[in-house]
Every structure is written in structure tokens, then in C-alpha cells.
Motif scaffolding. Structure first.
Motif, short mmCIF file in Angstrom:
data_model
loop_
_atom_site.label_atom_id
_atom_site.label_comp_id
_atom_site.label_asym_id
_atom_site.label_seq_id
_atom_site.Cartn_x
_atom_site.Cartn_y
_atom_site.Cartn_z
N MET A 1 0.82 -1.18 0.00
CA MET A 1 0.00 0.00 0.00
C MET A 1 0.87 1.26 0.00
SD MET A 1 -3.09 -1.27 2.58
CE MET A 1 -3.57 0.37 3.02
N VAL A 2 1.99 1.21 0.70
CA VAL A 2 2.88 2.37 0.77
C VAL A 2 3.45 2.69 -0.61
CG1 VAL A 2 5.05 3.23 1.73
CG2 VAL A 2 3.43 2.02 3.19
N PHE A 3 3.88 1.67 -1.34
CA PHE A 3 4.45 1.91 -2.66
C PHE A 3 3.39 2.43 -3.64
CE2 PHE A 3 7.48 -1.17 -0.88
CZ PHE A 3 8.65 -0.44 -1.05
N ALA A 4 2.19 1.88 -3.58
CA ALA A 4 1.11 2.37 -4.44
C ALA A 4 0.76 3.82 -4.09
CB ALA A 4 -0.12 1.48 -4.32
N ALA A 5 0.81 4.16 -2.81
CA ALA A 5 0.53 5.53 -2.40
C ALA A 5 1.55 6.49 -2.99
CB ALA A 5 0.55 5.64 -0.87
N GLY A 6 2.77 5.98 -3.21
CA GLY A 6 3.82 6.80 -3.82
C GLY A 6 3.76 6.82 -5.34
N GLY A 7 2.78 6.11 -5.92
CA GLY A 7 2.62 6.12 -7.36
C GLY A 7 3.36 5.01 -8.08
N PHE A 8 3.89 4.05 -7.34
CA PHE A 8 4.64 2.95 -7.95
C PHE A 8 3.71 1.79 -8.32
CE2 PHE A 8 7.77 5.13 -5.34
CZ PHE A 8 8.83 5.24 -6.22
N LYS A 9 4.03 1.11 -9.42
CA LYS A 9 3.33 -0.12 -9.77
C LYS A 9 3.80 -1.21 -8.81
CE LYS A 9 2.61 0.80 -14.64
NZ LYS A 9 2.91 0.38 -16.02
N ARG A 28 -8.02 -3.44 -0.78
CA ARG A 28 -9.11 -2.59 -1.29
C ARG A 28 -9.96 -2.06 -0.12
NH1 ARG A 28 -10.53 -5.39 -5.20
NH2 ARG A 28 -9.97 -4.01 -6.87
N LYS A 29 -10.32 -2.95 0.78
CA LYS A 29 -11.14 -2.57 1.93
C LYS A 29 -10.40 -1.55 2.81
CE LYS A 29 -13.41 -4.46 5.99
NZ LYS A 29 -13.56 -5.62 6.87
N GLN A 30 -9.14 -1.82 3.10
CA GLN A 30 -8.36 -0.92 3.95
C GLN A 30 -8.18 0.44 3.30
OE1 GLN A 30 -4.70 -2.63 5.48
NE2 GLN A 30 -5.67 -4.65 5.55
N MET A 31 -7.89 0.46 2.00
CA MET A 31 -7.71 1.74 1.31
C MET A 31 -8.99 2.57 1.32
SD MET A 31 -5.26 1.20 -1.95
CE MET A 31 -3.50 1.03 -1.77
N LYS A 32 -10.12 1.92 1.07
CA LYS A 32 -11.41 2.63 1.08
C LYS A 32 -11.68 3.21 2.46
CE LYS A 32 -12.94 2.14 -3.11
NZ LYS A 32 -13.12 3.30 -3.97
N GLU A 33 -11.43 2.43 3.52
CA GLU A 33 -11.64 2.90 4.88
C GLU A 33 -10.72 4.08 5.20
OE1 GLU A 33 -11.12 -0.57 7.32
OE2 GLU A 33 -13.08 -1.39 6.78
N LEU A 34 -9.47 3.97 4.78
CA LEU A 34 -8.52 5.06 5.01
C LEU A 34 -8.93 6.32 4.26
CD1 LEU A 34 -5.19 3.04 4.88
CD2 LEU A 34 -6.11 4.24 6.88
N GLU A 35 -9.39 6.14 3.03
CA GLU A 35 -9.82 7.28 2.23
C GLU A 35 -11.04 7.96 2.87
OE1 GLU A 35 -9.93 8.06 -2.44
OE2 GLU A 35 -11.37 6.54 -1.81
N GLU A 36 -12.00 7.16 3.29
CA GLU A 36 -13.22 7.71 3.89
C GLU A 36 -12.94 8.46 5.19
OE1 GLU A 36 -15.82 4.34 4.20
OE2 GLU A 36 -16.11 4.24 2.03
N SER A 37 -11.91 8.01 5.93
CA SER A 37 -11.58 8.66 7.20
C SER A 37 -10.55 9.78 7.03
CB SER A 37 -11.08 7.63 8.21
OG SER A 37 -9.87 7.04 7.77
N THR A 43 -1.18 11.26 -2.73
CA THR A 43 -2.08 12.21 -3.37
C THR A 43 -3.09 11.53 -4.29
OG1 THR A 43 -0.51 12.56 -5.17
CG2 THR A 43 -0.39 14.08 -3.30
N LEU A 44 -2.88 10.25 -4.58
CA LEU A 44 -3.78 9.50 -5.46
C LEU A 44 -4.99 8.99 -4.67
CD1 LEU A 44 -1.17 7.33 -7.40
CD2 LEU A 44 -2.26 9.44 -8.17
N SER A 45 -6.12 8.89 -5.34
CA SER A 45 -7.32 8.32 -4.72
C SER A 45 -7.09 6.83 -4.47
CB SER A 45 -8.52 8.50 -5.64
OG SER A 45 -8.38 7.69 -6.79
N ALA A 46 -7.96 6.24 -3.67
CA ALA A 46 -7.87 4.80 -3.40
C ALA A 46 -7.99 4.02 -4.71
CB ALA A 46 -8.94 4.37 -2.41
N GLU A 47 -8.91 4.41 -5.58
CA GLU A 47 -9.09 3.70 -6.85
C GLU A 47 -7.83 3.77 -7.72
OE1 GLU A 47 -11.38 1.58 -8.03
OE2 GLU A 47 -12.23 1.73 -6.03
#
Length: 89
Positions: A1-9, A28-37, A43-47
């Protein structure tokens, strides 16, 4: 999740397809929960972050073109838990 948050594949690898499917569902579940809170990193959305994460059951394909490889041990069995405990002693 950390690497994806940085924009890495990111490619998740396991020999068991079900493990990968479950891991991706949990991410997916964790990212959605983090985004909602309001606590989703980056800087990228969960999707958009989820779109950067793929799964792979072939190790050669998983590491092809990689600039960084992280190996994480799974402690799902008592044997693996004992091995990890012994390493930490």
C-alpha cells in the motif's frame, strides 16, 4: 500500500491464487476505509492506487522489470511462527 501511495506499480506474488485474491480484497477494503476517514497516504485516490496493484502467481513475471523487491514472510502456520520467533531470539 505504501508503494502504491507513492505512485509505484506493485505486483503481489504468491503461488496460491486464493491468497492473492484475499490480499487484494483486504487492501481494497483498507484503502477505502482510510480514504473515507481522511487517512489515505499519498495524493492519489484509493481507486488510482488500487489500479497500480496487480497480482501474479509466476515469480519470474512478478519480478520482471522491478526496481525494488520486498520479501515479506507470512506467519500463517505454527511452523512459520516458530521459525520467526527463533530468528528474533
Amino acid at each position: 500500500m505504501v508503494f502504491a501511495a507513492g505512485g509505484f506499480k506493485v505486483r503481489l506474488y504468491d503461488i496460491a491464487q486464493q491468497q492473492l485474491t484475499t490480499a487484494l480484497e483486504n487492501i481494497r477494503k483498507q484503502m477505502k476505509e482510510l480514504e473515507e476517514s481522511g487517512f489515505l497516504k499519498g495524493t492519489l485516490s484509493a481507486e488510482k492506487q488500487l489500479a497500480l496493484i496487480s497480482i501474479c502467481t509466476d515469480l519470474k513475471a512478478a519480478v520482471e522489470g522491478a526496481t525494488f523487491i520486498q520479501v515479506s514472510k507470512c506467519l500463517t502456520t505454527p511452523s512459520k511462527q516458530r521459525k520467526m520467533k527463533n530468528c528474533l531470539l
